[in-house]
Design an enzyme around this catalytic site. Structure first.
Site, PDB file in Angstrom:
ATOM      1  N   VAL A  17       0.834  -1.202   0.000  1.00 32.45           N
ATOM      2  CA  VAL A  17       0.000   0.000   0.000  1.00 32.45           C
ATOM      3  C   VAL A  17       0.872   1.257   0.000  1.00 32.45           C
ATOM      4  O   VAL A  17       0.579   2.225  -0.719  1.00 32.45           O
ATOM      5  CB  VAL A  17      -0.979  -0.009   1.202  1.00 32.45           C
ATOM      6  N   LYS A 106      -7.127  -1.527   9.983  1.00 27.90           N
ATOM      7  CA  LYS A 106      -8.325  -1.831  10.808  1.00 27.90           C
ATOM      8  C   LYS A 106      -7.962  -2.454  12.139  1.00 27.90           C
ATOM      9  O   LYS A 106      -8.653  -2.244  13.128  1.00 27.90           O
ATOM     10  CB  LYS A 106      -9.302  -2.752  10.066  1.00 27.90           C
ATOM     11  N   GLU A 130     -10.594   6.156   6.846  1.00 27.34           N
ATOM     12  CA  GLU A 130     -11.594   5.775   5.835  1.00 27.34           C
ATOM     13  C   GLU A 130     -11.197   4.506   5.086  1.00 27.34           C
ATOM     14  O   GLU A 130     -12.046   3.708   4.695  1.00 27.34           O
ATOM     15  CB  GLU A 130     -11.763   6.946   4.841  1.00 27.34           C
ATOM     16  N   GLY A 188      -4.431 -11.931  -6.352  1.00 28.24           N
ATOM     17  CA  GLY A 188      -3.902 -10.898  -5.462  1.00 28.24           C
ATOM     18  C   GLY A 188      -4.928 -10.367  -4.472  1.00 28.24           C
ATOM     19  O   GLY A 188      -4.686  -9.360  -3.820  1.00 28.24           O
ATOM     20  N   GLU A 191      -4.425 -12.119   1.351  1.00 28.30           N
ATOM     21  CA  GLU A 191      -3.142 -11.821   1.983  1.00 28.30           C
ATOM     22  C   GLU A 191      -2.218 -13.032   1.779  1.00 28.30           C
ATOM     23  O   GLU A 191      -2.709 -14.150   1.591  1.00 28.30           O
ATOM     24  CB  GLU A 191      -3.343 -11.630   3.493  1.00 28.30           C
ATOM     25  N   ASP A 202     -10.511 -10.646  10.209  1.00 20.78           N
ATOM     26  CA  ASP A 202     -10.355  -9.373   9.498  1.00 20.78           C
ATOM     27  C   ASP A 202     -11.690  -8.616   9.484  1.00 20.78           C
ATOM     28  O   ASP A 202     -11.747  -7.419   9.777  1.00 20.78           O
ATOM     29  CB  ASP A 202      -9.865  -9.674   8.073  1.00 20.78           C
ATOM     30  N   LYS A 206     -13.101  -4.950  11.200  1.00 20.74           N
ATOM     31  CA  LYS A 206     -13.784  -3.887  10.434  1.00 20.74           C
ATOM     32  C   LYS A 206     -15.158  -3.578  11.015  1.00 20.74           C
ATOM     33  O   LYS A 206     -15.584  -2.418  11.022  1.00 20.74           O
ATOM     34  CB  LYS A 206     -13.891  -4.300   8.965  1.00 20.74           C
ATOM     35  N   GLY A 303      -7.188  -3.667  -2.433  1.00 21.82           N
ATOM     36  CA  GLY A 303      -6.380  -3.368  -3.618  1.00 21.82           C
ATOM     37  C   GLY A 303      -5.516  -2.175  -3.290  1.00 21.82           C
ATOM     38  O   GLY A 303      -6.028  -1.165  -2.784  1.00 21.82           O
TER      39      GLY A 303
HETATM   40  N1  NAP Z   1      -3.303  -4.550   0.680  1.00 20.71           N
HETATM   41  C1  NAP Z   1      -4.512  -3.977   0.647  1.00 20.71           C
HETATM   42  O1  NAP Z   1      -5.223  -4.031  -0.368  1.00 20.71           O
HETATM   43  C2  NAP Z   1      -5.021  -3.234   1.860  1.00 20.71           C
HETATM   44  C3  NAP Z   1      -6.298  -2.660   1.843  1.00 20.71           C
HETATM   45  C4  NAP Z   1      -6.737  -1.957   2.950  1.00 20.71           C
HETATM   46  C5  NAP Z   1      -5.923  -1.827   4.053  1.00 20.71           C
HETATM   47  N2  NAP Z   1      -4.696  -2.412   4.054  1.00 20.71           N
HETATM   48  C6  NAP Z   1      -3.855  -2.240   5.229  1.00 20.71           C
HETATM   49  O2  NAP Z   1      -2.684  -1.511   4.880  1.00 20.71           O
HETATM   50  C7  NAP Z   1      -1.629  -1.840   5.781  1.00 20.71           C
HETATM   51  C8  NAP Z   1      -0.359  -2.180   5.013  1.00 20.71           C
HETATM   52  O3  NAP Z   1      -0.548  -3.323   4.199  1.00 20.71           O
HETATM   53  P1  NAP Z   1       0.576  -3.764   3.133  1.00 20.71           P
HETATM   54  O4  NAP Z   1      -0.051  -4.862   2.342  1.00 20.71           O
HETATM   55  O5  NAP Z   1       1.101  -2.572   2.415  1.00 20.71           O
HETATM   56  O6  NAP Z   1       1.724  -4.354   4.098  1.00 20.71           O
HETATM   57  P2  NAP Z   1       3.238  -4.731   3.688  1.00 20.71           P
HETATM   58  O7  NAP Z   1       3.355  -4.899   2.215  1.00 20.71           O
HETATM   59  O8  NAP Z   1       3.632  -5.851   4.585  1.00 20.71           O
HETATM   60  O9  NAP Z   1       4.103  -3.427   4.076  1.00 20.71           O
HETATM   61  C9  NAP Z   1       4.457  -3.100   5.395  1.00 20.71           C
HETATM   62  C10 NAP Z   1       5.501  -1.981   5.366  1.00 20.71           C
HETATM   63  O10 NAP Z   1       5.739  -1.607   6.724  1.00 20.71           O
HETATM   64  C11 NAP Z   1       7.156  -1.663   6.990  1.00 20.71           C
HETATM   65  N3  NAP Z   1       7.361  -2.132   8.355  1.00 20.71           N
HETATM   66  C12 NAP Z   1       6.987  -3.326   8.892  1.00 20.71           C
HETATM   67  N4  NAP Z   1       7.375  -3.414  10.176  1.00 20.71           N
HETATM   68  C13 NAP Z   1       8.017  -2.261  10.456  1.00 20.71           C
HETATM   69  C14 NAP Z   1       8.651  -1.738  11.603  1.00 20.71           C
HETATM   70  N5  NAP Z   1       8.744  -2.454  12.742  1.00 20.71           N
HETATM   71  N6  NAP Z   1       9.207  -0.505  11.534  1.00 20.71           N
HETATM   72  C15 NAP Z   1       9.151   0.216  10.398  1.00 20.71           C
HETATM   73  N7  NAP Z   1       8.550  -0.228   9.256  1.00 20.71           N
HETATM   74  C16 NAP Z   1       7.997  -1.445   9.298  1.00 20.71           C
HETATM   75  C17 NAP Z   1       7.717  -2.654   5.992  1.00 20.71           C
HETATM   76  O11 NAP Z   1       9.107  -2.345   5.811  1.00 20.71           O
HETATM   77  P3  NAP Z   1      10.047  -3.164   4.760  1.00 20.71           P
HETATM   78  O12 NAP Z   1       9.585  -2.694   3.404  1.00 20.71           O
HETATM   79  O13 NAP Z   1      11.426  -2.762   5.081  1.00 20.71           O
HETATM   80  O14 NAP Z   1       9.740  -4.621   4.998  1.00 20.71           O
HETATM   81  C18 NAP Z   1       6.855  -2.375   4.765  1.00 20.71           C
HETATM   82  O15 NAP Z   1       7.377  -1.311   4.028  1.00 20.71           O
HETATM   83  C19 NAP Z   1      -2.181  -2.972   6.661  1.00 20.71           C
HETATM   84  O16 NAP Z   1      -2.681  -2.425   7.855  1.00 20.71           O
HETATM   85  C20 NAP Z   1      -3.314  -3.528   5.836  1.00 20.71           C
HETATM   86  O17 NAP Z   1      -4.307  -4.171   6.617  1.00 20.71           O
HETATM   87  C21 NAP Z   1      -4.219  -3.093   2.971  1.00 20.71           C
END
Ligand code: NAP
Length: 419
Positions: A17, A106, A130, A188, A191, A202, A206, A303
């Site tokens: 994200v 969430k 949001e 995709g 998770e 999850d 929400k 997404g």
């Molecule tokens: N994917 C979706 O479609 C979606 C939709 C709605 C909400 N969300 C929410 O968005 C959030 C992020 O999801 P994501 O899929 O982007 O996760 P992700 O790909 O796992 O990315 C997590 C990021 O956080 C960094 N990080 C993790 N632990 C850390 C720490 N201790 N200190 C500093 N940085 C740290 C990671 O660093 P590194 O890059 O160095 O590993 C990475 O850049 C979640 O809360 C998820 O529920 C996602």
């Protein structure tokens, strides 16, 4: 535009994200500058700063040092790390300094939203989330700003795109649970570890976030009755259709003065239900209330790009809001606990040999206190399906347990809703 204001963003996390936030920020710069705002990602906090990050330009500081992150002159912090404890520390630090925070997380909001909103109110800033529930559909802000809309007494929703995709594939293509889940992962939608998606955890997070936006604090996601979709087999979905409906991954709550009755799990719905036609990765939330009647919002639930768009719209909203508006944030006005509602149930009973005929099964269940409204006529291969009248889970479990002890059958039950 003569008067363009630069908004300096600090990005907590640069994963799926976070990278999409950087890309959407770049792609939409022209249109936002035309509206007087220039969003710039000043700094991003990651776990491993040594990895090269082509997703942001050289002007963005990428660091693993929180002190370096907070040393920047930040106008807004966007949290996309995920999890609870790590982002809680950073979000608290930002809000305590009066820096507004926007999050898609969430789990964080469900566990600590009210406490963070109170901190924000104390420091004259704001927390926006949001993108944390139905990421592509902006409806939480409407609940926050419109007290009569938020005076709703029933919520029924599909809040997890992975589960909905899986059940839709099982219904329309006769796929098994495992194959449908693999397809969701290939697209995709799921998770990497989809256990929180398919178990309902999850969606429970929400649902708690939505309840907070209805002014209700105190409901803990762990207290909500949550069941997964992994016990369903394709024949269950076929029979759901024979009964004139479909099985969907539902999050449901009845809101009363003193309590909330809620559950999350696969649920039989009649074909006429507003959520019966929400298919594949789509999400929806239907609200019922005295002033609003029945109101449904639907659209994509996840997404990276969609989530990034909603996060950046939150940033814009925060940037143009006055503090007076920010102070009217989500601070729940009553604290209640979750119980479980009485509903009808969709049940499957398997006998080791030939099942008794439908009328005998019905009479046997009645003798154990379960009244059947619909029953499958042919007990093929020892299997009988039914839909019960409304009863509490404890009564259903006691009666089906007694039936099992008396006949040696096995059973599965999920909830059913009428409308
Ligand atoms: N994917 C979706 O479609 C979606 C939709 C709605 C909400 N969300 C929410 O968005 C959030 C992020 O999801 P994501 O899929 O982007 O996760 P992700 O790909 O796992 O990315 C997590 C990021 O956080 C960094 N990080 C993790 N632990 C850390 C720490 N201790 N200190 C500093 N940085 C740290 C990671 O660093 P590194 O890059 O160095 O590993 C990475 O850049 C979640 O809360 C998820 O529920 C996602």
């Amino acid at each position: 535009v003569s008067d363009v204001r630069t908004i300096h963003i600090g990005l907590l996390g640069l994963g799926n994200v976070g990278q999409a936030v950087a890309a959407v920020c770049e792609a939409t710069r022209g249109s936002l500058i035309a509206r007087g705002l220039d969003l710039r990602i000043l700094v991003a906090l990651v776990r491993d700063a040594s990895r090269s990050r082509n997703c942001v330009g050289a002007e963005t500081v990428v660091t693993a040092d929180p002190d370096e992150f907070f040393a920047q002159p930040l106008d807004v912090v966007v949290e996309v790390i995920g999890g609870v404890e790590v982002p809680l520390a950073y979000v608290t630090r930002a809000l305590a300094r009066g820096i507004p925070v926007v999050t898609a997380n969430k789990s964080l909001v469900a566990a600590h939203g009210p406490q963070l909103a109170r901190l924000a109110a104390r420091t004259g800033t704001t927390l926006r989330c949001e993108a944390s529930a139905i990421a592509g559909v902006p409806f939480l802000g409407a609940l926050r700003q419109r007290p009569l809309l938020a005076r709703c007494d029933r919520v029924a929703a599909i809040l997890n795109g992975t589960s909905n995709y899986v059940l839709t594939a099982m219904t329309t293509k006769g796929e098994t649970f495992e194959r449908a889940l693999r397809a969701a992962q290939a697209h995709g939608y799921a998770e990497p570890d989809p256990s929180r998606d398919v178990s309902g955890l999850d969606a429970a997070d929400k649902l708690v976030v939505i309840l907070q936006h209805l002014g209700i604090g105190g409901v803990v996601a762990d207290e909500i009755e949550t069941s997964g979709i992994d016990e369903l087999d394709p024949q269950d979905l076929t029979q759901a259709g024979v009964f004139g409906g479909t099985i969907k991954p539902i999050a449901f709550a009845i809101v009363q003065e003193e309590r909330v009755s809620a559950f999350v799990g696969p649920t039989w719905l009649p074909e006429s239900h507003s959520l019966a036609r929400i298919d594949a990765e789509q999400n929806a939330v239907c609200l019922h209330g005295p002033e609003i009647g029945r109101l449904c919002f639907s659209g994509p639930g996840a997404g990276p790009e969609i989530t990034a768009g909603t996060l950046l719209d939150d940033v814009v909203e925060v940037a143009v809001s006055s503090n007076a508006v920010c102070a009217a944030d989500v601070t729940p006005d009553r604290v209640v606990h979750a119980t479980t509602p009485a509903t009808p149930w969709f049940i499957r009973i398997d006998y080791a040999d030939q099942a008794p005929d439908a009328r005998d099964v019905q009479e046997l269940l009645a003798s154990f206190g379960i009244w059947i409204r619909r029953i499958s006529d042919a007990a093929r291969e020892g299997r009988v399906y039914g839909i019960t009248h409304t009863c509490a889970r404890a009564q259903l479990d006691a009666s089906l347990g007694a039936l099992r002890a008396a006949t040696g059958c096995t059973y599965f039950a999920c909830r059913a809703l009428e409308d």
